[in-house]
Enzyme design. Sequence first.
Site, mmCIF file in Angstrom:
data_model
loop_
_atom_site.group_PDB
_atom_site.id
_atom_site.type_symbol
_atom_site.label_atom_id
_atom_site.label_comp_id
_atom_site.label_asym_id
_atom_site.label_seq_id
_atom_site.Cartn_x
_atom_site.Cartn_y
_atom_site.Cartn_z
ATOM 1 N N HIS A 164 0.814 -1.221 0.000
ATOM 2 C CA HIS A 164 0.000 0.000 0.000
ATOM 3 C C HIS A 164 0.849 1.273 0.000
ATOM 4 O O HIS A 164 0.392 2.331 -0.441
ATOM 5 C CB HIS A 164 -0.933 -0.009 1.208
ATOM 6 C CG HIS A 164 -2.176 0.810 1.037
ATOM 7 N ND1 HIS A 164 -2.257 1.893 0.189
ATOM 8 C CD2 HIS A 164 -3.404 0.708 1.613
ATOM 9 C CE1 HIS A 164 -3.472 2.423 0.258
ATOM 10 N NE2 HIS A 164 -4.188 1.719 1.109
ATOM 11 N N ASP A 379 -10.595 -4.320 -17.742
ATOM 12 C CA ASP A 379 -10.846 -5.297 -18.817
ATOM 13 C C ASP A 379 -9.505 -5.817 -19.336
ATOM 14 O O ASP A 379 -8.714 -5.064 -19.896
ATOM 15 C CB ASP A 379 -11.637 -4.617 -19.932
ATOM 16 C CG ASP A 379 -11.952 -5.537 -21.095
ATOM 17 O OD1 ASP A 379 -11.527 -6.712 -21.075
ATOM 18 O OD2 ASP A 379 -12.610 -5.074 -22.052
#
Length: 458
Positions: A164, A379
């Site tokens: 992170h 995608d």
Amino acid sequence: MAPQDSLVFKVRRCEAELVRPARPTPREHKRLSDVDDQEGLRFQIPAIQFYPGDGSGRDPARAIREGLARALVFYYPLAGRLRELPGSRKLVVDCNEEGVLFVEADADVTLDQFGDALQPPFPCLEELIFDVPGSSAVLDAPVLLIQVTRLKCGGFIFTVRLNHAMSDAAGLVQFMTAVGEMAKGADAPSVLPVWQRELLDARDPPRITCTHREYEQVEDTKRTLIPLDDMEHRSFFFGAAQMSALRSRVPPHQRASSTFEVLTACLWRCRTIAIQPDPEEEVRVLCIGNARTKFNPPLPAGYYGNAFAFPVAVTRADKLCQNPLGYALELVKKAKADVTEEYMRSLADLMVLRGRPHFTVVRSFLVSDTTKAGFGNVDFGWGKPVYGGPAKGGVGAIPGVASFYIPFRNREGENGIVVPVCLPAPAMRIFVQELDALLKDPPPSTTTNKSTFVISSL
């Protein structure tokens, strides 16, 4: 469809490999920002995407591996390793092309078998994002771990675990989108990455100009940190009917508040009642707020560092639990409004002056809205995922502290938000009762808003 709590499957994994940039990249050291390297971001955070097959017979693992190598040419710091400068705890990236960990796998299960389990907590999650030995450290370890698990139906699951300190959710989605674009044959990402971490560095000289109660060092004098044992994980769905019921609980002048504000006020209050803190002690909710547009000019579109704050609302436990929901809502709204450019400058300065502290976890609840992060639009060449977003709740090794707001379409086709919650089992029972009362028993004037909510557990 198998119920979530009984779905068990086997995953066969190939040996983990390191995927390096497809072409040589600069060998250099790049400093993280003073917002990036705070203690509270030094952990690994997982995300998961489920994709149906398209009947083409193409291998998603191969396509994504190739797209990953090509995307790392542009995002080459992600192929490096984090180091800490001696004496200052300052994090820098050693851009050494060591690579990203990649695991290719197969599971003896179909996407349909997950049924309603396409929301946290996910069955066999530890198999879908295998913790490769030695990979989970913050320093001197891969920044990213990716696993692509092919399913029997031709679909696949993409899981990623990110250090992170390198990026927030928006930055991770930007990188994942680039991998997808490159996997589909693009020559370059549609949004080029921007490092420029100095944009969120401390001023010279640093000066704290705002109040940052989210970093107060609070002692756990009454042992109120949630225990690790006997934890229960559930997810709750909030659609139009549920949000209408919650809005009916606040005064008319507050009903135009955002969904995030109303939902956060509700969950904070229900959770506080459930964990039963000392009535006189302070409790707090930290509302993660994206600050990219708070700057003048805004941060560059391709910036993929951490660009958010933890604005906090604080009150006594008895005031939160005994007052109507509108009391909590007003506190949440004020906290959100705190995040400005000056607030972010002050935050970076605080990190340098106070040794990069962790945000307060004692009697704290942290909420993060990922509904606009874009996980659901990633995608890789197989279309959009049927689920995309955080793989679980929690922050690092601290259970029960955090919940994510995740966009979700339920089995009736209704769009809403699913929220994973983690609490000790006795507290979870109280939490469910409190939430059920708010949703099922609106005031008499709004009886048409009666509704139920979906619970999934593992």
